[in-house]
Design a protein around this motif. Structure first.
Motif, PDB file in Angstrom:
ATOM      1  N   UNK A   1       1.039  -1.566  -0.260  1.00 51.90           N
ATOM      2  CA  UNK A   1      -0.266  -0.169   0.399  1.00 51.90           C
ATOM      3  C   UNK A   1       0.900   0.630  -0.075  1.00 51.90           C
ATOM      4  N   UNK A   2       2.366   1.164   1.025  1.00 52.51           N
ATOM      5  CA  UNK A   2       2.876   2.831   0.867  1.00 52.51           C
ATOM      6  C   UNK A   2       3.775   2.704  -0.863  1.00 52.51           C
ATOM      7  N   UNK A   3       3.886   1.482  -1.200  1.00 55.52           N
ATOM      8  CA  UNK A   3       4.267   1.536  -2.232  1.00 55.52           C
ATOM      9  C   UNK A   3       3.436   1.908  -3.274  1.00 55.52           C
ATOM     10  N   UNK A   4       1.885   1.792  -3.189  1.00 52.18           N
ATOM     11  CA  UNK A   4       0.974   1.821  -4.252  1.00 52.18           C
ATOM     12  C   UNK A   4       0.910   3.787  -4.630  1.00 52.18           C
ATOM     13  N   UNK A   5       1.248   3.800  -3.242  1.00 49.75           N
ATOM     14  CA  UNK A   5       0.495   5.543  -2.593  1.00 49.75           C
ATOM     15  C   UNK A   5       1.866   6.655  -3.884  1.00 49.75           C
ATOM     16  N   UNK A   6       2.575   5.335  -3.447  1.00 47.99           N
ATOM     17  CA  UNK A   6       4.127   6.745  -3.357  1.00 47.99           C
ATOM     18  C   UNK A   6       4.222   6.286  -5.126  1.00 47.99           C
ATOM     19  N   UNK A   7       3.039   5.783  -5.736  1.00 47.68           N
ATOM     20  CA  UNK A   7       3.727   5.538  -7.425  1.00 47.68           C
ATOM     21  C   UNK A   7       2.300   6.512  -8.122  1.00 47.68           C
ATOM     22  N   UNK A   8       1.609   6.467  -6.858  1.00 48.41           N
ATOM     23  CA  UNK A   8       0.457   7.499  -7.224  1.00 48.41           C
ATOM     24  C   UNK A   8       0.965   8.976  -7.378  1.00 48.41           C
ATOM     25  N   UNK A   9       1.262   9.028  -7.238  1.00 46.70           N
ATOM     26  CA  UNK A   9       2.314  10.708  -6.841  1.00 46.70           C
ATOM     27  C   UNK A   9       3.387  10.731  -7.656  1.00 46.70           C
ATOM     28  N   UNK A  10       3.917   9.812  -8.135  1.00 48.43           N
ATOM     29  CA  UNK A  10       5.324   9.794  -9.214  1.00 48.43           C
ATOM     30  C   UNK A  10       4.140  10.159 -10.595  1.00 48.43           C
ATOM     31  N   UNK A  11       3.132   9.056 -10.922  1.00 47.27           N
ATOM     32  CA  UNK A  11       2.534   9.189 -12.001  1.00 47.27           C
ATOM     33  C   UNK A  11       1.615  10.052 -12.248  1.00 47.27           C
TER      34      UNK A  11
END
Length: 195
Positions: free
Chosen positions: A44-54
């Motif tokens: 979930x932490x990685x998914x949150x960061x990846x949304x911000x990267x995108x």
């Protein structure tokens, strides 16, 4: 954009995150800093960061975001930097997170918020799945460690990030006591110029 990923049991209120956020704001770049509370579940932490990267890439395709990761955040930043070809500053990173965090399975308390959370056994498998065995783009990384880190062995990080820019300071602690000396250099590494 600087995407700051805090460590295990830490928070956006951490000393390092707050210091960097203030320095970015002083340079007129307040909108170039992002740090959110990361969920305890690694996926979930990685998914949150990846949304911000995108979102960063969609809004400003010419300027890739840069990651700053402290401790467990450094482990996450390594995974994300390799996957998305991003630059990353790693501060006393947790190089062997799946091993070092096995001892913390169970109820935990955030150092900065006082909130409790359950660190589950299945999270270790998630951490193993995101491990980067070999750094393929060492030029993207800047490792910052202090030899006095009482939580992690800095030598593991020095070996893992061989070929990367490295700042190895004698003494210090896991909190990286000389962080404030490097704030301007970190912002420059992100490719950001004062407004």
């Amino acid at each position: 954009m600087i995407i700051y990923l805090h460590g295990f049991r830490s928070a956006p209120a951490s000393i390092k995150a707050q210091a960097l956020q203030r320095r970015v704001a002083e340079k007129g770049l307040a909108d170039e800093f992002w740090c959110e509370q990361l969920p305890p579940e690694p996926g979930a932490a990685i998914a949150l960061a990846e949304r911000r990267i995108a979102r960063c890439r969609a809004e400003r395709p010419a300027l890739a975001p840069m990651l700053v990761g402290s401790s467990l955040g450094g482990y996450y930043a390594t995974h994300l930097a390799e996957k998305h070809d991003l630059r990353a500053v790693l501060v006393n990173p947790a190089v062997v997170a799946p091993l070092s965090l096995e001892a913390y399975i169970g109820p935990q308390t955030s150092i900065y918020t006082g909130e409790t959370f359950d660190f589950k056994a299945e999270y270790i498998a998630q951490l193993r799945a995101m491990d980067v065995a070999t750094i393929t783009r060492p030029h993207n990384f800047w490792l910052m460690v202090e030899t006095g880190d009482e939580v992690l062995d800095y030598r593991d990080a020095v070996a893992k990030y061989a070929g990367a820019r490295q700042t190895v300071l004698e003494g210090g602690d896991h909190g990286f006591s000389r962080w404030s000396d490097y704030l301007d250099d970190v912002i420059a590494f992100a490719g950001l110029a004062a407004r």
